[in-house]
Design a protein around this motif. Structure first.
Motif, PDB file in Angstrom:
ATOM      1  N   PRO A 126       6.606  25.130 -90.101  1.00  0.00           N
ATOM      2  CA  PRO A 126       7.027  24.182 -91.140  1.00  0.00           C
ATOM      3  C   PRO A 126       6.004  23.947 -92.235  1.00  0.00           C
ATOM      4  O   PRO A 126       6.382  23.596 -93.354  1.00  0.00           O
ATOM      5  N   VAL A 127       4.713  24.099 -91.939  1.00  0.00           N
ATOM      6  CA  VAL A 127       3.705  23.896 -92.981  1.00  0.00           C
ATOM      7  C   VAL A 127       3.888  24.928 -94.078  1.00  0.00           C
ATOM      8  O   VAL A 127       4.003  24.594 -95.268  1.00  0.00           O
ATOM      9  N   PHE A 128       3.946  26.208 -93.695  1.00  0.00           N
ATOM     10  CA  PHE A 128       4.202  27.245 -94.700  1.00  0.00           C
ATOM     11  C   PHE A 128       5.619  27.157 -95.236  1.00  0.00           C
ATOM     12  O   PHE A 128       5.879  27.503 -96.387  1.00  0.00           O
ATOM     13  N   GLY A 129       6.550  26.692 -94.391  1.00  0.00           N
ATOM     14  CA  GLY A 129       7.908  26.496 -94.874  1.00  0.00           C
ATOM     15  C   GLY A 129       7.945  25.533 -96.047  1.00  0.00           C
ATOM     16  O   GLY A 129       8.631  25.770 -97.048  1.00  0.00           O
ATOM     17  N   TRP A 130       7.197  24.448 -95.933  1.00  0.00           N
ATOM     18  CA  TRP A 130       7.145  23.457 -97.001  1.00  0.00           C
ATOM     19  C   TRP A 130       6.493  24.019 -98.264  1.00  0.00           C
ATOM     20  O   TRP A 130       7.030  23.895 -99.371  1.00  0.00           O
ATOM     21  N   TYR A 131       5.368  24.669 -98.102  1.00  0.00           N
ATOM     22  CA  TYR A 131       4.622  25.124 -99.279  1.00  0.00           C
ATOM     23  C   TYR A 131       5.217  26.369 -99.934  1.00  0.00           C
ATOM     24  O   TYR A 131       4.901  26.656-101.092  1.00  0.00           O
ATOM     25  N   THR A 132       6.072  27.103 -99.231  1.00  0.00           N
ATOM     26  CA  THR A 132       6.693  28.284 -99.840  1.00  0.00           C
ATOM     27  C   THR A 132       8.171  28.070-100.136  1.00  0.00           C
ATOM     28  O   THR A 132       8.869  29.007-100.525  1.00  0.00           O
ATOM     29  N   ARG A 133       8.665  26.858 -99.964  1.00  0.00           N
ATOM     30  CA  ARG A 133      10.106  26.608-100.019  1.00  0.00           C
ATOM     31  C   ARG A 133      10.744  27.069-101.331  1.00  0.00           C
ATOM     32  O   ARG A 133      11.875  27.557-101.352  1.00  0.00           O
ATOM     33  N   TRP A 136      11.665  31.075-102.126  1.00  0.00           N
ATOM     34  CA  TRP A 136      12.825  31.781-101.585  1.00  0.00           C
ATOM     35  C   TRP A 136      14.030  31.729-102.518  1.00  0.00           C
ATOM     36  O   TRP A 136      15.092  32.276-102.212  1.00  0.00           O
ATOM     37  N   LYS A 137      13.895  31.045-103.642  1.00  0.00           N
ATOM     38  CA  LYS A 137      14.889  31.090-104.736  1.00  0.00           C
ATOM     39  C   LYS A 137      16.290  30.695-104.291  1.00  0.00           C
ATOM     40  O   LYS A 137      17.285  31.343-104.623  1.00  0.00           O
ATOM     41  N   GLY A 138      16.370  29.633-103.506  1.00  0.00           N
ATOM     42  CA  GLY A 138      17.673  29.081-103.144  1.00  0.00           C
ATOM     43  C   GLY A 138      18.352  29.730-101.956  1.00  0.00           C
ATOM     44  O   GLY A 138      19.470  29.341-101.591  1.00  0.00           O
ATOM     45  N   ILE A 139      17.716  30.705-101.307  1.00  0.00           N
ATOM     46  CA  ILE A 139      18.298  31.314-100.105  1.00  0.00           C
ATOM     47  C   ILE A 139      18.337  30.253 -98.992  1.00  0.00           C
ATOM     48  O   ILE A 139      17.362  29.534 -98.789  1.00  0.00           O
ATOM     49  N   PRO A 140      19.452  30.139 -98.254  1.00  0.00           N
ATOM     50  CA  PRO A 140      19.518  29.149 -97.170  1.00  0.00           C
ATOM     51  C   PRO A 140      18.428  29.384 -96.117  1.00  0.00           C
ATOM     52  O   PRO A 140      18.187  30.521 -95.700  1.00  0.00           O
ATOM     53  N   VAL A 141      17.795  28.303 -95.697  1.00  0.00           N
ATOM     54  CA  VAL A 141      16.725  28.379 -94.701  1.00  0.00           C
ATOM     55  C   VAL A 141      17.130  27.582 -93.465  1.00  0.00           C
ATOM     56  O   VAL A 141      17.578  26.433 -93.573  1.00  0.00           O
ATOM     57  N   THR A 142      16.971  28.197 -92.299  1.00  0.00           N
ATOM     58  CA  THR A 142      17.198  27.533 -91.013  1.00  0.00           C
ATOM     59  C   THR A 142      15.859  27.400 -90.308  1.00  0.00           C
ATOM     60  O   THR A 142      15.091  28.357 -90.232  1.00  0.00           O
ATOM     61  N   TYR A 143      15.587  26.222 -89.797  1.00  0.00           N
ATOM     62  CA  TYR A 143      14.350  25.980 -89.059  1.00  0.00           C
ATOM     63  C   TYR A 143      14.597  26.195 -87.581  1.00  0.00           C
ATOM     64  O   TYR A 143      15.484  25.579 -86.990  1.00  0.00           O
ATOM     65  N   TYR A 144      13.818  27.082 -86.952  1.00  0.00           N
ATOM     66  CA  TYR A 144      13.917  27.350 -85.519  1.00  0.00           C
ATOM     67  C   TYR A 144      12.724  26.714 -84.814  1.00  0.00           C
ATOM     68  O   TYR A 144      11.575  27.103 -85.035  1.00  0.00           O
ATOM     69  N   ALA A 145      12.991  25.724 -83.958  1.00  0.00           N
ATOM     70  CA  ALA A 145      11.940  24.999 -83.238  1.00  0.00           C
ATOM     71  C   ALA A 145      12.087  25.242 -81.750  1.00  0.00           C
ATOM     72  O   ALA A 145      13.133  24.965 -81.166  1.00  0.00           O
ATOM     73  N   THR A 161       3.621  15.948 -89.741  1.00  0.00           N
ATOM     74  CA  THR A 161       3.836  15.488 -91.111  1.00  0.00           C
ATOM     75  C   THR A 161       4.694  16.467 -91.892  1.00  0.00           C
ATOM     76  O   THR A 161       5.674  16.079 -92.554  1.00  0.00           O
ATOM     77  N   TYR A 162       4.344  17.751 -91.811  1.00  0.00           N
ATOM     78  CA  TYR A 162       5.047  18.735 -92.634  1.00  0.00           C
ATOM     79  C   TYR A 162       6.381  19.137 -92.035  1.00  0.00           C
ATOM     80  O   TYR A 162       7.287  19.542 -92.776  1.00  0.00           O
ATOM     81  N   GLU A 163       6.542  19.017 -90.736  1.00  0.00           N
ATOM     82  CA  GLU A 163       7.849  19.265 -90.149  1.00  0.00           C
ATOM     83  C   GLU A 163       8.849  18.252 -90.684  1.00  0.00           C
ATOM     84  O   GLU A 163       9.969  18.608 -91.057  1.00  0.00           O
ATOM     85  N   GLY A 164       8.432  16.977 -90.746  1.00  0.00           N
ATOM     86  CA  GLY A 164       9.319  15.938 -91.267  1.00  0.00           C
ATOM     87  C   GLY A 164       9.720  16.190 -92.706  1.00  0.00           C
ATOM     88  O   GLY A 164      10.885  16.008 -93.091  1.00  0.00           O
ATOM     89  N   LYS A 165       8.768  16.638 -93.531  1.00  0.00           N
ATOM     90  CA  LYS A 165       9.065  16.927 -94.938  1.00  0.00           C
ATOM     91  C   LYS A 165       9.955  18.162 -95.072  1.00  0.00           C
ATOM     92  O   LYS A 165      10.904  18.197 -95.861  1.00  0.00           O
ATOM     93  N   PHE A 166       9.641  19.185 -94.266  1.00  0.00           N
ATOM     94  CA  PHE A 166      10.371  20.444 -94.355  1.00  0.00           C
ATOM     95  C   PHE A 166      11.827  20.283 -93.923  1.00  0.00           C
ATOM     96  O   PHE A 166      12.728  20.939 -94.474  1.00  0.00           O
ATOM     97  N   LEU A 167      12.076  19.411 -92.932  1.00  0.00           N
ATOM     98  CA  LEU A 167      13.442  19.218 -92.448  1.00  0.00           C
ATOM     99  C   LEU A 167      14.392  18.752 -93.550  1.00  0.00           C
ATOM    100  O   LEU A 167      15.595  19.025 -93.504  1.00  0.00           O
ATOM    101  N   LYS A 168      13.861  18.071 -94.533  1.00  0.00           N
ATOM    102  CA  LYS A 168      14.707  17.600 -95.638  1.00  0.00           C
ATOM    103  C   LYS A 168      15.122  18.733 -96.574  1.00  0.00           C
ATOM    104  O   LYS A 168      16.008  18.565 -97.411  1.00  0.00           O
TER     105      LYS A 168
END
Length: 372
Positions: A126-133, A136-145, A161-168
């Motif tokens: 999720p940390v890189f998920g947040w900073y690279t979000r 990806w230019k609007g491609i749908p993202v699914t988080y696998y935990a 912290t970043y998991e909470g932000k990324f989930l949004k």
């Protein structure tokens, strides 16, 4: 054929069983699969024996041929280590730099795909998920935990912290246990549960092989293990060897009949486990373990082996094939009862149970969750 891009925290090259790799490998039978590898740091480049150094410095895309299909493995260049940082502003600044170090690899991937027919799976990153979000230019993202990130010692500092932000920012969430589903149901409107599976081709039972007065555990020997429980088991069965098959990540002072075998390749696990009378899962009950669906449980069952576990998590799926104990006394008695009452009928029941939990079946569940 649609495309799946996996932006992964689990690394392609480390020699451990990883649910992420098991799942996407099987997806490659029906989809184009692109794997954006673990973001190795400069420290990894110089000290990690598994780091693909050539590929980290602008090497070619690796085309990995599996028995199911081809996986295209991309590596970004080395990034700056950040785990040592305690100041939020400094962490934020360096992660922005790191994200831009990964961006050229993302851009390179996107040039090869039809963005209208692709999905991104962020695998526990999720940390890189947040900073690279935005890259990806609007491609749908699914988080696998597949673990409770807030309780993991190696990721608790920044992960929560970043998991909470990324989930949004993500469209869907897929988790590996009922414990995680309960957590994420409160945080995201679309959560699916796809539990861990087993590689049935590697865990075939041998009814003719006799066990050798051994008990055992497969997996990392770390903070999850109840050392006091394991000590009492060793003392209760002094004429048995208790073998630990996996990396040792914590120190212990256990009786001499507890033997540490170290790690071995997945295709060699069966050769060790078949000697065990009973397979153990001696986990402590903690916030971290409450969200675990252990990989090893279906491996044990696929081999037809009796299993005794603590009640560290919701294991209600296994009520009919695993002895689940709430305290040391019942755990030790459970081992004795499983040894004494084991028979062909019980072995067949365990094997049949595990056969329904193959990685092939789990992969199809995962793809259905992505499509829903």
């Amino acid at each position: 054929m649609s495309t799946i891009i996996c932006h992964s925290f689990p690394a392609w090259d480390t020699p451990y069983v990883k649910s992420t790799l098991e799942l996407i490998t099987r997806m490659s039978a029906t989809h184009r699969v692109i794997f954006l590898d673990y973001p190795y740091t400069w420290k990894d480049y110089f000290s990690n024996p598994h780091a693909p150094k050539k590929n980290m410095l602008g090497g070619e895309v690796r085309m990995i041929e599996t028995e199911f299909g081809t996986i295209e493995v991309y590596n970004s260049g080395p990034i700056i280590p950040t785990q040592w940082i305690n100041q939020p502003n400094l962490f934020d600044a360096l992660m922005k730099v790191n994200a831009h170090l990964v961006k050229p690899t993302i851009d390179r991937i996107l040039k090869t795909v039809n963005t209208a027919d692709v999905q991104v799976i962020n695998a526990f990153n999720p940390v890189f998920g947040w900073y690279t979000r935005k890259f990806w230019k609007g491609i749908p993202v699914t988080y696998y935990a597949y673990d409770d990130l807030s309780s993991t010692p190696w990721a608790g500092k920044w992960g929560k912290t970043y998991e909470g932000k990324f989930l949004k920012e993500v469209e869907k969430v897929i988790v590996s246990s009922e414990g995680l589903k309960k957590k994420f149901d409160q945080l995201h409107p679309q959560v699916s549960c796809v539990k861990n599976g087993v590689n049935l081709s590697l865990f075939k039972p041998d009814f003719l092989h006799k066990a050798k007065k051994k008990l055992g555990y497969v997996g990392a020997f770390d903070e999850r293990i109840d050392l006091e429980l394991l000590e009492q088991v060793a003392l209760a069965y002094p004429d048995y060897l208790i073998e630990i098959l996996g990396p040792v990540k914590t120190t212990s002072d256990l009786p001499g009949n507890v033997i540490f075998l170290g790690s071995c390749p997945q295709d060699q696990i069966k050769d060790v486990v078949r000697d065990w009378n009973v397979c153990l899962i001696p986990f402590r009950k903690t916030p971290f373990t409450q969200s675990i669906y252990p990989l090893k449980i279906n491996e044990y069952l696929a081999l037809g082996k009796p299993v005794v576990s603590t009640d560290f998590a919701d294991l209600s799926d296994f009520d009919e094939v695993v002895r689940i104990s709430s305290d040391t006394e019942t755990f030790i008695k459970g081992i004795h009862r499983e040894k004494r009452s084991d028979n062909r009928l019980k072995k067949a029941k365990r094997i049949d149970f595990a056969s329904k939990n193959s990685w092939e079946a789990r992969s199809q569940e995962f793809l259905q969750a992505l499509a829903s």
